[in-house]
Design an enzyme around this catalytic site. Structure first.
Site, PDB file in Angstrom:
ATOM      1  N   HIS A  24       8.961  29.431 -22.446  1.00  0.00           N
ATOM      2  CA  HIS A  24       7.950  29.109 -21.437  1.00  0.00           C
ATOM      3  C   HIS A  24       7.984  27.641 -20.982  1.00  0.00           C
ATOM      4  CE1 HIS A  24       5.547  27.912 -24.922  1.00  0.00           C
ATOM      5  NE2 HIS A  24       5.379  29.145 -25.302  1.00  0.00           N
ATOM      6  N   GLU A  81       0.704  35.919 -30.703  1.00  0.00           N
ATOM      7  CA  GLU A  81       1.653  35.690 -29.616  1.00  0.00           C
ATOM      8  C   GLU A  81       2.846  36.635 -29.747  1.00  0.00           C
ATOM      9  OE1 GLU A  81       3.469  31.858 -27.163  1.00  0.00           O
ATOM     10  OE2 GLU A  81       2.685  31.584 -29.188  1.00  0.00           O
ATOM     11  N   ASP A 166       2.850  29.014 -36.500  1.00  0.00           N
ATOM     12  CA  ASP A 166       3.550  28.163 -35.535  1.00  0.00           C
ATOM     13  C   ASP A 166       3.511  26.674 -35.876  1.00  0.00           C
ATOM     14  OD1 ASP A 166       4.782  29.907 -33.867  1.00  0.00           O
ATOM     15  OD2 ASP A 166       3.267  29.880 -32.302  1.00  0.00           O
ATOM     16  N   HIS A 227       9.051  29.763 -37.029  1.00  0.00           N
ATOM     17  CA  HIS A 227      10.265  29.402 -36.284  1.00  0.00           C
ATOM     18  C   HIS A 227      11.040  28.368 -37.095  1.00  0.00           C
ATOM     19  CE1 HIS A 227       9.153  31.413 -32.540  1.00  0.00           C
ATOM     20  NE2 HIS A 227       7.990  30.796 -32.541  1.00  0.00           N
TER      21      HIS A 227
END
Length: 399
Positions: A24, A81, A166, A227
């Site tokens: 994004h 998400e 995140d 991540h």
């Protein structure tokens, strides 16, 4: 690549997205990983998070290496998400878990994302609540707006592992799973880029979170984000970096960001940089023709000053500058110094508008704007060098 054991009874069963190049608006030149973790003690199995829908089969294949899918009785959703829940509907249909733990905000988000979620066994957990997962427990820590309202951490006291959703992550695809297996400089650059482009607007909340975790006095041997790699060699490194970034600490440097039409503004940018160097100041020059907006933001994270340059086009600045500034405004950088310059033909509105952008971002202007008509002569370039010196001296004065 198969399953990787993270700690006793805890396994990485996520997926690697080698080809991801945009998240994004954030350039992910190193790809990314979507980390999912499976806790299996021989009796009960709990899955923490899932992966992007494009990598569902990869995750399911890894889970099956540890335990049959129908043995998973609990799923924990730390964040709604879609890069972490895209494969959730298929996973739930195959596993038929007894319960799906999530925060109250996450429950609402899941029901908004997936029509079938109203039939899922969603159980809301509260901040600080502990639940049994068989031979191990999990404690939930709400982390609202880091970076969504639904976000939370899962802490495993028996494994001394913090599954951090995140936070503390990196968009970094690698065959290695741990921080002590990859180059430190690359890892910290990707961690800084992740913070600058995703978490920077929430720095005050990061501060509160770090204080809260410290007060809880949780023994943490590993931090496992959703991540990138897992921090096991030195979890304190990323905690210290987040403390510094969230306090807006800088290192005494200037970032010059410009776009150019016929190279006049480019020459001016180089001269501004020369002036900074004359004062012994570290400077980074970034032309928007070949510097991505997310890399500009990363460079600015620890910098003290931003100097903007653009020629005038249609009574404004160039489109790539508009793109970069729109992105930067949304990240709300704090405490920066600023200045503006540019070239023009018959109207020099771009430099005035760049100054207005600096004002709107509450950056303190430390030098008068500098506009040069058409091609800069040597005396114009000397003026640019002096602008650079002025900015560098202002940086040094603030300490």
């Amino acid at each position: 690549m198969g399953v990787v054991q993270v700690a006793e009874n805890l396994y990485w069963v996520g997926a690697i997205d080698w080809g991801l190049r945009d998240f994004h608006g954030y350039s992910t030149e190193k790809g990314s990983t979507y980390n999912a973790f499976l806790l299996f003690d021989g009796e009960r199995a709990t899955l923490f998070d899932t992966v992007k829908h494009t990598h569902t089969e990869e995750m399911l294949r890894r889970i099956a290496e540890v335990v049959p899918l129908d043995r998973i009785d609990t799923i924990v959703v730390n964040h709604a998400e879609m890069d972490h829940t895209g494969s959730l509907p298929r996973t739930i249909s195959l596993c038929a878990p007894e319960r799906v733990y999530c925060s109250r905000a996450c429950k609402l988000a899941l029901e908004a994302h997936f029509p079938e979620a109203v039939a899922w066994p969603l159980e809301v957990v509260a901040n600080g609540e502990t639940r049994s997962l068989g031979r191990s427990d999990v404690q939930f820590i709400e982390t609202k707006m880091l970076h969504w309202p639904d976000s939370m951490f899962s802490y495993l006291p028996d494994q001394r592992v913090l599954i951090s959703s995140d936070a503390f992550g990196q968009h970094y695809a690698t065959s290695q799973r741990f921080d002590d297996e990859v180059p430190t400089a690359m890892l910290m650059h990707q961690a800084a880029k992740y913070y600058a482009n995703i978490l920077w607007p929430y720095s005050s909340l990061v501060q509160k979170l770090l204080e809260s975790v410290e007060q809880m006095n949780l023994p943490i041997d590993m931090i496992a984000p959703d991540h990138g790699v897992i921090w096991r060699g030195d979890p304190g490194a990323i905690l210290g970096a987040y403390a510094s970034w969230s306090r807006y600490e800088t290192r005494g440097s200037v970032v010059v960001v410009y776009d150019t039409m016929w190279h006049s503004t480019e020459k001016m940018a180089d001269a501004v940089a020369e002036g900074c160097i004359d004062e012994g100041m570290e400077v980074t020059v970034m032309g928007l023709a070949d510097s991505h907006r997310s890399d500009v933001v990363t460079a600015l994270l620890e910098a003290d000053a931003l100097v903007l340059g653009s020629p005038t086009l249609n009574n404004g600045y160039l489109p790539r500058m508009a793109d970069c500034l729109c992105y930067l405004r949304g990240l709300r950088p704090q405490g920066k110094l600023g200045a503006a310059f540019g070239s023009y033909g018959w109207g020099g509105e771009s430099v005035k508008l760049l100054e207005q952008e600096l004002d709107d971002m509450k950056m303190e202007r430390v030098a008068d704007r500098l506009a040069v008509r058409y091609v800069p002569a040597e005396h114009d370039l000397e003026g640019c060098r002096e602008l650079g010196r002025t900015v560098a001296r202002a940086v040094r004065r603030r300490g």
